[in-house]
Design a protein around this motif. Structure first.
Motif, short mmCIF file in Angstrom:
data_model
loop_
_atom_site.label_atom_id
_atom_site.label_comp_id
_atom_site.label_asym_id
_atom_site.label_seq_id
_atom_site.Cartn_x
_atom_site.Cartn_y
_atom_site.Cartn_z
N GLU A 111 26.66 -10.41 12.65
CA GLU A 111 26.70 -11.16 11.39
C GLU A 111 27.99 -11.97 11.29
N PRO A 112 27.98 -13.02 10.46
CA PRO A 112 29.18 -13.86 10.35
C PRO A 112 30.41 -13.02 10.00
N GLY A 113 31.49 -13.26 10.70
CA GLY A 113 32.71 -12.51 10.49
C GLY A 113 32.83 -11.31 11.43
N GLY A 114 31.75 -11.03 12.18
CA GLY A 114 31.76 -9.89 13.09
C GLY A 114 31.19 -10.27 14.45
N HIS B 64 28.78 -11.85 17.15
CA HIS B 64 27.89 -13.01 17.16
C HIS B 64 27.65 -13.48 18.58
#
Lengths: 232, 147
Positions: free
Chosen positions: B94-97, B99
């Motif tokens: 997920e965005p921020g983690g 990818h």
């Protein structure tokens, strides 16, 4: 006790030296009250946190706003972007790069939500400017910056410039940026500060929003900061 | 949308009790110059640990596994060789983690993108990822992820 007042006034009035012990006693009590009072004020100051309580935890307000140095960058339409561009209105500043696929889009998305929260809240606040400053002048251009930031919000603007000019700004505001370990000649990433800086209309670093940005609490913090700035 | 998801799950499904790939989507580079981000959910319902070791797509020159994180206020990113999915757990990209990074990706909004995911046991999962306008699209309202 009701009698002692007039008696005291009587004795102290016409003949001040008549009862030296009483006079010393009164003075001592006065001194004691003064010392206790000063101590109390001091203790109260110590107990009050430096952060104005109404700002909350979303933002850290600088005890004294820090004036920015002169710097010269270029805006995403090719215009000059200097300290003057940060004068006269509040500015939200975020540093990143357009090859950033994760944290930068996430943060710009949250900034868009924050701008929306402020513009639709009560009272509506939509007079700030929103800036994305590239830490990757080698690969970014004003044109790519413009496409990148406008994708999130047509009100967002990009800025970039020569490494030494970028450094003048980032060093002054304590924004870390450095190429990440690994990568290749063309493909590399940056480790960079994920905080959002709030610059006041006097072009001073006023507050810092720590990541991850929560639009709702950041909007409340910004409103409180504005109220405090107007009151002060 | 439903048809798309159904299609994705048809392609994604191994046998029940195995590892599955869900809710895959890719986000084009907002400027068109950088890599696209890929996001999905890996659900390991088997009794053994599995690792995602690679990915590719006919729509990208190269796909890599990356991890972003924020440490002391600094956003950092590193390439990962493998992403472990312990037995009975779910790992979210997920965005921020975590990818996927899709380099030189040819993406059209609204046109699904086939992705192939390679695992350490030699198995392969094929999924169809939707193309989202940006990372915020996957987050209904104000959904926050603390890491």
């Amino acid at each position: 006790m009701a009698l002692s007042g007039p008696v005291m006034a009587d004795t102290l009035g016409p003949a001040p030296n008549q009862n030296p012990l009483l006079r010393i006693g009164v003075r001592l009590v006065g001194l004691l009250v003064l010392v206790l009072g000063l101590w109390f004020v001091h203790a109260l100051r110590e107990a009050v946190p430096p952060r104005p309580p109404e700002v909350g935890a979303a933002a850290t307000v600088l005890p004294v706003p820090k004036p920015l140095p002169e710097f010269q960058l270029v805006g995403d339409t090719g215009d000059v972007f200097s300290r003057d561009a940060l004068t006269g209105r509040w500015s939200f500043l975020f540093f990143g790069y357009t090859h950033c696929p994760s944290i930068c889009p996430l943060t710009l998305g949250a900034m868009r939500d924050l701008r929306h929260d402020l513009a639709t809240g009560e009272p509506p606040l939509d007079d700030a400017q929103w800036l994305f400053v590239s830490v990757d002048p080698a690969r970014d251009s004003p044109d790519t910056l413009q496409r990148y930031v406008r994708h999130f919000d047509p009100a967002f603007r990009g800025a970039m410039g020569a490494p030494e000019q970028l450094e003048r700004l980032t060093r002054a505001v304590g924004v870390f940026h450095e190429r990440s370990p690994g990568g290749s000649e063309e493909q590399y990433d940056f480790d960079h500060s994920a905080s959002i800086l709030l610059i006041d209309p006097q072009a001073r670093l006023h507050a810092v929003f720590s990541p991850p940005l929560d639009p709702e609490s950041a909007a409340e913090a910004f409103r409180a900061i504005r109220r405090l700035a107007n009151a002060g | 949308m439903v048809a798309l998801l159904a299609g994705a799950s048809l392609l994604a499904c191994g046998s029940p009790g195995e590892l599955s790939v869900e809710d895959a989507y890719v986000v084009p580079s907002p400027s068109g110059t950088g890599p696209a981000g890929g996001f999905l959910v890996l659900r390991n319902e088997s009794g053994t640990m599995r690792s995602l070791v690679g990915a590719d797509s006919p729509h990208a020159a190269r796909v890599e596994l990356h991890r972003s994180w924020i440490e002391d206020g600094v956003a950092r990113m590193a390439r990962e060789e493998a992403i472990q999915v312990p037995a009975g757990t779910t790992v979210r990209f997920e965005p921020g983690g975590l990818h996927l990074m899709l380099f030189d990706a040819q993406l059209t909004p609204g046109r699904p993108v086939p992705l192939r995911l390679w695992f350490d046991d030699g198995s392969l999962r094929e999924v169809v990822a939707r193309v989202a306008a940006d990372a915020g699209d996957s987050h209904a309202g104000h959904e926050h992820h603390a890491h």
